[in-house]
Design a protein around this motif. Sequence first.
Motif, mmCIF file in Angstrom:
data_model
loop_
_atom_site.group_PDB
_atom_site.id
_atom_site.type_symbol
_atom_site.label_atom_id
_atom_site.label_comp_id
_atom_site.label_asym_id
_atom_site.label_seq_id
_atom_site.Cartn_x
_atom_site.Cartn_y
_atom_site.Cartn_z
ATOM 1 N N ASP B 27 -8.505 -6.131 -0.143
ATOM 2 C CA ASP B 27 -8.571 -5.457 1.262
ATOM 3 C C ASP B 27 -7.828 -6.652 2.098
ATOM 4 O O ASP B 27 -6.924 -5.029 3.110
ATOM 5 C CB ASP B 27 -9.445 -5.148 1.680
ATOM 6 C CG ASP B 27 -9.522 -4.661 2.997
ATOM 7 O OD1 ASP B 27 -8.583 -3.203 3.459
ATOM 8 O OD2 ASP B 27 -10.759 -4.900 4.216
ATOM 9 N N ALA B 28 -7.262 -7.072 2.710
ATOM 10 C CA ALA B 28 -6.210 -8.018 3.360
ATOM 11 C C ALA B 28 -4.889 -7.781 2.735
ATOM 12 O O ALA B 28 -4.827 -7.499 3.532
ATOM 13 C CB ALA B 28 -6.861 -9.684 3.476
ATOM 14 N N LEU B 29 -4.881 -7.678 1.572
ATOM 15 C CA LEU B 29 -3.354 -7.648 1.061
ATOM 16 C C LEU B 29 -3.299 -6.389 1.404
ATOM 17 O O LEU B 29 -1.623 -6.450 1.910
ATOM 18 C CB LEU B 29 -3.060 -7.998 -0.123
ATOM 19 C CG LEU B 29 -3.258 -9.648 -0.381
ATOM 20 C CD1 LEU B 29 -3.636 -10.087 -1.475
ATOM 21 C CD2 LEU B 29 -2.792 -10.292 0.390
ATOM 22 N N GLY B 30 -3.871 -5.192 1.122
ATOM 23 C CA GLY B 30 -2.993 -4.055 1.265
ATOM 24 C C GLY B 30 -3.539 -3.304 2.889
ATOM 25 O O GLY B 30 -2.154 -2.636 2.277
ATOM 26 N N ALA B 31 -4.391 -3.787 3.640
ATOM 27 C CA ALA B 31 -4.336 -3.333 4.764
ATOM 28 C C ALA B 31 -2.425 -4.122 5.186
ATOM 29 O O ALA B 31 -2.166 -3.032 5.910
ATOM 30 C CB ALA B 31 -5.113 -4.116 5.852
ATOM 31 N N LEU B 154 -3.168 0.791 0.231
ATOM 32 C CA LEU B 154 -4.414 1.404 1.131
ATOM 33 C C LEU B 154 -5.531 1.216 -0.102
ATOM 34 O O LEU B 154 -6.457 1.093 0.123
ATOM 35 C CB LEU B 154 -3.901 2.507 1.996
ATOM 36 C CG LEU B 154 -3.377 2.912 2.790
ATOM 37 C CD1 LEU B 154 -2.604 3.876 3.278
ATOM 38 C CD2 LEU B 154 -4.462 0.943 3.939
ATOM 39 N N TYR B 155 -5.141 2.061 -1.093
ATOM 40 C CA TYR B 155 -6.157 2.575 -2.248
ATOM 41 C C TYR B 155 -6.614 1.309 -2.924
ATOM 42 O O TYR B 155 -7.645 1.471 -3.379
ATOM 43 C CB TYR B 155 -5.148 3.259 -2.885
ATOM 44 C CG TYR B 155 -6.230 3.736 -4.676
ATOM 45 C CD1 TYR B 155 -7.045 4.764 -4.349
ATOM 46 C CD2 TYR B 155 -6.825 3.289 -5.753
ATOM 47 C CE1 TYR B 155 -8.240 5.293 -5.169
ATOM 48 C CE2 TYR B 155 -7.725 3.460 -6.200
ATOM 49 C CZ TYR B 155 -8.551 5.007 -6.154
ATOM 50 O OH TYR B 155 -9.612 4.747 -7.025
ATOM 51 N N THR B 156 -5.661 0.036 -2.721
ATOM 52 C CA THR B 156 -6.239 -0.540 -3.859
ATOM 53 C C THR B 156 -6.943 -1.506 -2.625
ATOM 54 O O THR B 156 -8.186 -2.138 -3.044
ATOM 55 C CB THR B 156 -4.832 -1.758 -3.906
ATOM 56 O OG1 THR B 156 -3.938 -1.266 -4.930
ATOM 57 C CG2 THR B 156 -5.646 -3.571 -4.620
ATOM 58 N N GLY B 157 -6.671 -1.511 -0.864
ATOM 59 C CA GLY B 157 -7.895 -2.429 -0.280
ATOM 60 C C GLY B 157 -9.367 -1.550 -0.261
ATOM 61 O O GLY B 157 -10.583 -2.132 -0.098
ATOM 62 N N LEU B 181 -4.904 9.613 -0.806
ATOM 63 C CA LEU B 181 -4.180 9.183 -1.295
ATOM 64 C C LEU B 181 -3.585 8.806 -2.799
ATOM 65 O O LEU B 181 -2.470 9.038 -3.139
ATOM 66 C CB LEU B 181 -4.739 7.491 -1.295
ATOM 67 C CG LEU B 181 -5.293 6.774 -0.212
ATOM 68 C CD1 LEU B 181 -5.574 5.698 -0.012
ATOM 69 C CD2 LEU B 181 -3.468 6.440 1.123
ATOM 70 N N LEU B 182 -4.411 9.647 -3.652
ATOM 71 C CA LEU B 182 -4.199 9.719 -5.417
ATOM 72 C C LEU B 182 -3.292 10.996 -5.282
ATOM 73 O O LEU B 182 -2.435 10.928 -5.816
ATOM 74 C CB LEU B 182 -5.402 10.561 -5.586
ATOM 75 C CG LEU B 182 -5.637 9.321 -7.345
ATOM 76 C CD1 LEU B 182 -6.215 8.268 -6.270
ATOM 77 C CD2 LEU B 182 -7.710 10.297 -7.286
ATOM 78 N N LYS B 183 -3.078 11.699 -3.957
ATOM 79 C CA LYS B 183 -1.778 13.050 -4.148
ATOM 80 C C LYS B 183 -0.733 12.593 -4.297
ATOM 81 O O LYS B 183 0.207 12.704 -4.094
ATOM 82 C CB LYS B 183 -1.747 14.039 -3.355
ATOM 83 C CG LYS B 183 -3.254 14.862 -3.602
ATOM 84 C CD LYS B 183 -3.354 15.309 -1.921
ATOM 85 C CE LYS B 183 -5.207 16.819 -2.036
ATOM 86 N NZ LYS B 183 -5.398 16.822 -1.144
ATOM 87 N N TYR B 184 -0.485 10.739 -3.640
ATOM 88 C CA TYR B 184 1.100 10.691 -3.564
ATOM 89 C C TYR B 184 1.162 9.442 -4.838
ATOM 90 O O TYR B 184 1.801 8.704 -4.826
ATOM 91 C CB TYR B 184 0.823 9.556 -1.829
ATOM 92 C CG TYR B 184 0.865 9.876 -0.923
ATOM 93 C CD1 TYR B 184 0.992 11.780 -0.219
ATOM 94 C CD2 TYR B 184 -0.009 9.440 -0.362
ATOM 95 C CE1 TYR B 184 0.114 12.371 0.319
ATOM 96 C CE2 TYR B 184 -1.245 10.448 0.941
ATOM 97 C CZ TYR B 184 -0.463 11.393 1.106
ATOM 98 O OH TYR B 184 -0.821 12.724 2.804
ATOM 99 N N GLY B 185 0.232 9.503 -5.525
ATOM 100 C CA GLY B 185 0.975 8.541 -6.922
ATOM 101 C C GLY B 185 -0.100 7.722 -7.388
ATOM 102 O O GLY B 185 1.160 6.834 -8.156
ATOM 103 N N VAL B 186 -1.275 7.528 -7.007
ATOM 104 C CA VAL B 186 -1.355 6.362 -6.899
ATOM 105 C C VAL B 186 -2.212 6.786 -8.085
ATOM 106 O O VAL B 186 -2.487 7.491 -9.130
ATOM 107 C CB VAL B 186 -3.233 5.913 -6.249
ATOM 108 C CG1 VAL B 186 -3.524 4.912 -6.376
ATOM 109 C CG2 VAL B 186 -2.834 5.380 -4.676
#
Lengths: 323, 323
Positions: B27-31, B154-157, B181-186
């Motif tokens: 979360d920290a890294l994703g943010a 963001l998804y990972t976080g 977020l999935l719509k952007y290719g996650v």
Amino acid sequence: MGINDACAAIKKYKRFLITVHTSPEGDALGAEVAFYNLVRKLGKSAIIVNEDKPPYGYDFLCKNKPIHLLSKKEKNIKFDCFVALDCADLKRTGKVYGLNKNNNPVLNIDHHISNNFFGRINWVDPEASSCSEMIFKLFKKLRQKIDKDTALALYTGIMTDTGSFRYSNTTAFTFQAAGELLKYGVNVPYVYRNAYENIPLSDIKLLLRILPKIKFYSQGRIIGFEIKKELIKIKRPSIDLADQLLSFGRSIKGAEVVVLFKENSGEKNQVRVNLRSQGKVDVNKIASFFQGGGHKTASGCTLVGSIEEIEKEVITKIQSYLI
Amino acid sequence: MGINDACAAIKKYKRFLITVHTSPEGDALGAEVAFYNLVRKLGKSAIIVNEDKPPYGYDFLCKNKPIHLLSKKEKNIKFDCFVALDCADLKRTGKVYGLNKNNNPVLNIDHHISNNFFGRINWVDPEASSCSEMIFKLFKKLRQKIDKDTALALYTGIMTDTGSFRYSNTTAFTFQAAGELLKYGVNVPYVYRNAYENIPLSDIKLLLRILPKIKFYSQGRIIGFEIKKELIKIKRPSIDLADQLLSFGRSIKGAEVVVLFKENSGEKNQVRVNLRSQGKVDVNKIASFFQGGGHKTASGCTLVGSIEEIEKEVITKIQSYLI
């Protein structure tokens, strides 16, 4: 044929017999409970009949639900539409199909790509994460309110068939549906705990006897487990140990194929082989070679012989597929 | 103060130093990666400085990202806003706060209920599943497009802080954000595999030495594990074994408290105690009794003495809390 045909059938018929596949899991049970609630809301009569009991731990979903098990009493049920949910083939309904003596129309709602369109009315959507996600769509299409009980059923189905939103079948729509279901009062950790965190102590003890005997082949690219019948004789497990072992195997870095060998306790010398792939190796080809089948990433076959010989043979075959 | 103040600060300042807590996780890294992308999109300059390296396995998120580790070079960075993400207290940023020699305004964005509003500008939302979910909201509020790279962060976080959508912090909005977020290719299984299914073989071997020594107290209502320093000496683990063991313990039916005792390899006679509760027992009270702390369902403390004595003492304390 699609969702509109399914809606037309739901509107047209009055008495539904609802069933799912043998050995039902979270998605099958969630879908049938929700479908039952849907047609009841529309003023129809309905009955659920399954060949098999729900698996261990599904009391939270099935308790006080009108799920009947096939018995003499169910032989004379009157219905005008036979609904098969989450079944790729009519045979998957088991002996329940025998109840359709009058050849009433069959409504087939399923998300398996291998579905053979066995119904008079078919709505097959391989893009859907789960059959429960399809029933969610039916509620929307038929403008029926989702109550708390239905939300729990649908959420359980979606959550279990996506492995808590981790498999590739999880789509943007899956998340959207889950988000909406939460608004009707679903308790996220409660469902997770019931589905995944309720392993009996006796099963844990079995797992802890099997896990340390893990085998690594081809520098850890193949992970193997075995469940010998002597072990199962001590205490029959409540949960599916295979699921736990295969998913432990998948968590190992570099593991491309996880394989589980299980001696059948009933039949003489039969060994069930379950295969899981992380994507590179097509384990369906391997299972097919041994007269089994499945998908590219999950498949299985049953062989006759000693577990040691079968292990040797299957591992050699898997190795031939490592690139 | 809320999201509007955070937006105003982002618009006002021009050069951001971004940091997170020591021992950063998903979360920290994703943010921070997403926040960096956000201010860069707005034409600002930004630099990320962390005290600690990302944990094992986070290359998929951090590779080729502008994440600097604190060194002499970073001592003279010019900035006009110090951004602390996912930190309940300024101390959590570690030595990085030392870079704020000129006492520039601090922007505090966090979702911990224990946050002490240490910033000049504070946006604290304990209802948010994760700090990444809050950064997602910033993108919306500031009408900035989410690119594929940001969506992955963001998804990972969100995924890691909710334990793949299973903890009680998962809300309807969490699912809505994940769906978008999935719509952007996650790639859902890709993120899951990297975060959870990449355990090195050597760590698996350690786990398989610890797991079978599981201890059951009070008819299995308390589950105990121990990590002795001799074991860790053989091969230092890459992953946090505690996470794996505690979550294995939680999967056992009837387990109310899971406790892990770990001998510290460095300090003499220090034993770290981690406690997890399924909700009934308030393990924060137990940890506090031993001068530790945390939350009702997850807490820890450090004791000095032999591991055997400490185990006896802590287990007795836990037993006094079983109803």
